[in-house]
Write a protein that holds these residues in place. Structure first.
Motif, PDB file in Angstrom:
ATOM      1  N   ASP A 138     -27.375 -35.456   2.491  1.00 39.27           N
ATOM      2  CA  ASP A 138     -27.661 -35.184   1.029  1.00 39.27           C
ATOM      3  C   ASP A 138     -28.103 -36.399   0.240  1.00 39.27           C
ATOM      4  OD1 ASP A 138     -25.109 -35.774  -0.042  1.00 39.27           O
ATOM      5  OD2 ASP A 138     -24.490 -34.312   1.089  1.00 39.27           O
ATOM      6  N   SER A 139     -27.913 -36.427  -1.111  1.00 38.50           N
ATOM      7  CA  SER A 139     -28.472 -37.606  -1.945  1.00 38.50           C
ATOM      8  C   SER A 139     -27.536 -38.597  -1.795  1.00 38.50           C
ATOM      9  CB  SER A 139     -28.822 -37.281  -3.342  1.00 38.50           C
ATOM     10  OG  SER A 139     -27.317 -36.837  -3.843  1.00 38.50           O
ATOM     11  N   ARG A 140     -26.404 -38.439  -1.362  1.00 34.94           N
ATOM     12  CA  ARG A 140     -25.031 -39.345  -1.012  1.00 34.94           C
ATOM     13  C   ARG A 140     -25.335 -40.397  -0.036  1.00 34.94           C
ATOM     14  NH1 ARG A 140     -19.910 -36.026   0.044  1.00 34.94           N
ATOM     15  NH2 ARG A 140     -21.676 -34.728   1.051  1.00 34.94           N
ATOM     16  N   LYS A 141     -26.392 -40.106   0.903  1.00 35.06           N
ATOM     17  CA  LYS A 141     -26.683 -40.637   1.993  1.00 35.06           C
ATOM     18  C   LYS A 141     -27.197 -42.177   1.429  1.00 35.06           C
ATOM     19  CE  LYS A 141     -29.418 -41.028   6.352  1.00 35.06           C
ATOM     20  NZ  LYS A 141     -29.962 -40.290   7.331  1.00 35.06           N
ATOM     21  N   ASN A 142     -27.973 -42.210   0.133  1.00 41.32           N
ATOM     22  CA  ASN A 142     -28.425 -43.294  -0.347  1.00 41.32           C
ATOM     23  C   ASN A 142     -27.608 -44.293  -0.831  1.00 41.32           C
ATOM     24  OD1 ASN A 142     -31.168 -41.926  -0.299  1.00 41.32           O
ATOM     25  ND2 ASN A 142     -30.708 -40.968  -2.190  1.00 41.32           N
ATOM     26  N   LEU A 143     -26.210 -43.971  -0.885  1.00 43.27           N
ATOM     27  CA  LEU A 143     -25.241 -44.918  -1.167  1.00 43.27           C
ATOM     28  C   LEU A 143     -24.644 -45.572   0.035  1.00 43.27           C
ATOM     29  CD1 LEU A 143     -23.323 -42.898  -3.739  1.00 43.27           C
ATOM     30  CD2 LEU A 143     -24.761 -44.906  -4.256  1.00 43.27           C
ATOM     31  N   HIS A 144     -25.156 -45.386   1.191  1.00 36.88           N
ATOM     32  CA  HIS A 144     -24.648 -46.075   2.427  1.00 36.88           C
ATOM     33  C   HIS A 144     -24.586 -47.419   1.963  1.00 36.88           C
ATOM     34  CE1 HIS A 144     -23.616 -46.750   6.608  1.00 36.88           C
ATOM     35  NE2 HIS A 144     -24.693 -47.307   6.674  1.00 36.88           N
ATOM     36  N   ASN A 201     -20.360 -36.819  -8.250  1.00 34.45           N
ATOM     37  CA  ASN A 201     -21.671 -37.639  -8.274  1.00 34.45           C
ATOM     38  C   ASN A 201     -21.287 -39.016  -8.189  1.00 34.45           C
ATOM     39  OD1 ASN A 201     -23.527 -35.461  -8.642  1.00 34.45           O
ATOM     40  ND2 ASN A 201     -22.363 -35.028 -10.613  1.00 34.45           N
ATOM     41  N   PRO A 202     -20.959 -39.499  -6.965  1.00 35.04           N
ATOM     42  CA  PRO A 202     -20.694 -41.069  -6.752  1.00 35.04           C
ATOM     43  C   PRO A 202     -21.712 -41.876  -7.235  1.00 35.04           C
ATOM     44  CG  PRO A 202     -20.991 -40.210  -4.680  1.00 35.04           C
ATOM     45  CD  PRO A 202     -21.249 -38.953  -5.877  1.00 35.04           C
ATOM     46  N   ILE A 203     -21.538 -43.032  -7.724  1.00 38.80           N
ATOM     47  CA  ILE A 203     -22.335 -44.057  -7.881  1.00 38.80           C
ATOM     48  C   ILE A 203     -21.892 -45.356  -6.983  1.00 38.80           C
ATOM     49  CG2 ILE A 203     -23.042 -43.048 -10.192  1.00 38.80           C
ATOM     50  CD1 ILE A 203     -21.313 -45.425 -11.328  1.00 38.80           C
ATOM     51  N   GLN A 209     -26.040 -53.219  -2.093  1.00 36.45           N
ATOM     52  CA  GLN A 209     -26.080 -52.583  -0.689  1.00 36.45           C
ATOM     53  C   GLN A 209     -26.139 -53.971   0.404  1.00 36.45           C
ATOM     54  OE1 GLN A 209     -29.575 -50.248   0.269  1.00 36.45           O
ATOM     55  NE2 GLN A 209     -28.580 -49.253   1.820  1.00 36.45           N
ATOM     56  N   GLY A 210     -25.427 -53.876   1.512  1.00 38.88           N
ATOM     57  CA  GLY A 210     -25.222 -54.946   2.341  1.00 38.88           C
ATOM     58  C   GLY A 210     -24.193 -54.679   3.204  1.00 38.88           C
ATOM     59  N   ASP A 211     -24.396 -54.833   4.588  1.00 35.72           N
ATOM     60  CA  ASP A 211     -23.295 -54.562   5.620  1.00 35.72           C
ATOM     61  C   ASP A 211     -22.087 -55.625   5.580  1.00 35.72           C
ATOM     62  OD1 ASP A 211     -21.835 -53.281   7.577  1.00 35.72           O
ATOM     63  OD2 ASP A 211     -23.100 -53.894   9.029  1.00 35.72           O
ATOM     64  N   GLN A 212     -21.381 -55.726   4.439  1.00 31.36           N
ATOM     65  CA  GLN A 212     -20.381 -56.704   4.139  1.00 31.36           C
ATOM     66  C   GLN A 212     -19.104 -56.234   4.759  1.00 31.36           C
ATOM     67  OE1 GLN A 212     -21.150 -59.797   2.965  1.00 31.36           O
ATOM     68  NE2 GLN A 212     -23.399 -59.091   2.801  1.00 31.36           N
ATOM     69  N   ASN A 213     -18.827 -54.734   4.986  1.00 32.94           N
ATOM     70  CA  ASN A 213     -17.601 -54.302   5.544  1.00 32.94           C
ATOM     71  C   ASN A 213     -16.554 -54.452   4.470  1.00 32.94           C
ATOM     72  OD1 ASN A 213     -18.574 -52.773   7.491  1.00 32.94           O
ATOM     73  ND2 ASN A 213     -18.520 -54.953   8.754  1.00 32.94           N
ATOM     74  N   GLY A 214     -15.193 -54.282   5.013  1.00 33.65           N
ATOM     75  CA  GLY A 214     -14.006 -54.400   3.939  1.00 33.65           C
ATOM     76  C   GLY A 214     -13.280 -53.143   4.030  1.00 33.65           C
ATOM     77  N   LYS A 215     -12.950 -52.710   3.088  1.00 31.74           N
ATOM     78  CA  LYS A 215     -12.389 -51.214   2.708  1.00 31.74           C
ATOM     79  C   LYS A 215     -13.554 -50.328   2.946  1.00 31.74           C
ATOM     80  CE  LYS A 215      -8.894 -48.492   1.691  1.00 31.74           C
ATOM     81  NZ  LYS A 215      -7.568 -48.427   2.573  1.00 31.74           N
ATOM     82  N   LEU A 216     -13.449 -49.407   3.837  1.00 30.57           N
ATOM     83  CA  LEU A 216     -14.646 -48.471   4.253  1.00 30.57           C
ATOM     84  C   LEU A 216     -14.124 -47.164   3.829  1.00 30.57           C
ATOM     85  CD1 LEU A 216     -15.737 -49.968   7.538  1.00 30.57           C
ATOM     86  CD2 LEU A 216     -16.567 -50.460   5.177  1.00 30.57           C
ATOM     87  N   PHE A 217     -15.160 -46.455   3.163  1.00 33.89           N
ATOM     88  CA  PHE A 217     -14.780 -44.963   2.802  1.00 33.89           C
ATOM     89  C   PHE A 217     -15.916 -44.141   3.520  1.00 33.89           C
ATOM     90  CE2 PHE A 217     -13.282 -46.470  -1.598  1.00 33.89           C
ATOM     91  CZ  PHE A 217     -12.065 -46.485  -1.226  1.00 33.89           C
TER      92      PHE A 217
END
Length: 245
Positions: A138-144, A201-203, A209-217
């Motif tokens: 769904d649209s949440r994928k855009n927040l990856h 509706n997360p933002i 955006q960037g693969d910095q990692n850290g705390k991952l949800f």
């Protein structure tokens, strides 16, 4: 109008009865019975329609009153909420064995006490947080891999706040603060995590955006076995709701 219509029909029926009584002996009694039945039926129909219309109006008034009560309750509930802090979600790195489990909401204006400027390997660490939503459709994928914002709120005149997993609404007697989806760390990572309810509706933090990692949800899904199915469904992402009273 209904009374006039009945009067005209009764008059016509009387004429027919008179005609019938002239032609057939003994028909007057049957005609009276027919007339009485006709009058009773028409009156019942007219009264029934009137009662039905009154019931419809009363029901609509009840709906309007209830809608007004709900709107007023929502206004009162919103007025009780106060945002104390907005900032950046963070926590321990996802592979750290000694990680702290709970996520943090870090303010945008930190204040420092005694400190050193150099990094030290004998400390605990706090990193930013990222959404790991690549498997969603769904649209949440855009927040990856977007960084995660957060807010801390205070609700006046409430003494208890709870998070209910696998629900989108609160049970009777509780006030809904927000509803959303359950997230946690990946099950194969070494760091301990906690379940967290994020907004429906997360933002993401803009331009983060960037693969910095850290705390991952990561999204949380149900797994059948010791968890009964039904009512749960294997592999389905879980909702959540935050309620207060």
């Amino acid at each position: 109008m209904a009374i006039l219509f009945i009067f005209i029909l009764v008059s016509l029926t009387l004429v027919n009865c008179q005609t019938d009584s002239d032609n057939y002996v003994g028909s007057t009694g049957n005609c009276k019975d027919m007339l009485q039945g006709f009058i009773n039926g028409q009156l019942a129909s007219a009264l029934g329609s009137l009662q039905l219309e009154n019931l419809r109006k009363e029901f609509q008034r009840s709906l309007d009153d209830k809608d007004s009560e709900i709107k007023e309750l929502r206004r009162e509930t919103e007025s009780l909420k106060t945002t104390i802090e907005e900032g950046f979600a963070g926590g321990s790195y996802f592979t750290n064995k000694g990680a702290a489990a709970e996520p943090l909401c870090l303010p945008p204006d930190p204040e420092w006490g005694l400190h050193t400027e150099s990094a030290d390997n004998t400390r605990g660490y706090v990193y930013g947080a990222e959404y790991e939503f690549s498997t969603l459709t769904d649209s949440r994928k855009n927040l990856h891999e977007h960084d995660v914002p957060c807010a801390v709120c205070r609700v006046k005149q409430r003494s208890v706040v709870i998070t209910i997993p696998a629900r989108k609404s609160c049970y009777p007697g509780w006030y809904q603060e927000y509803t959303g989806y359950l997230v946690a760390g990946y099950h194969g990572h070494e760091a301990a995590t906690q379940y967290t309810c994020i907004d429906v509706n997360p933002i993401g933090i803009p331009n983060s955006q960037g693969d910095q990692n850290g705390k991952l949800f990561y999204p949380v899904e149900s797994r059948c076995g010791s968890l009964p199915c039904p009512p749960y469904v294997n592999g389905r992402e879980l909702t959540c709701v935050v309620c207060s009273i």
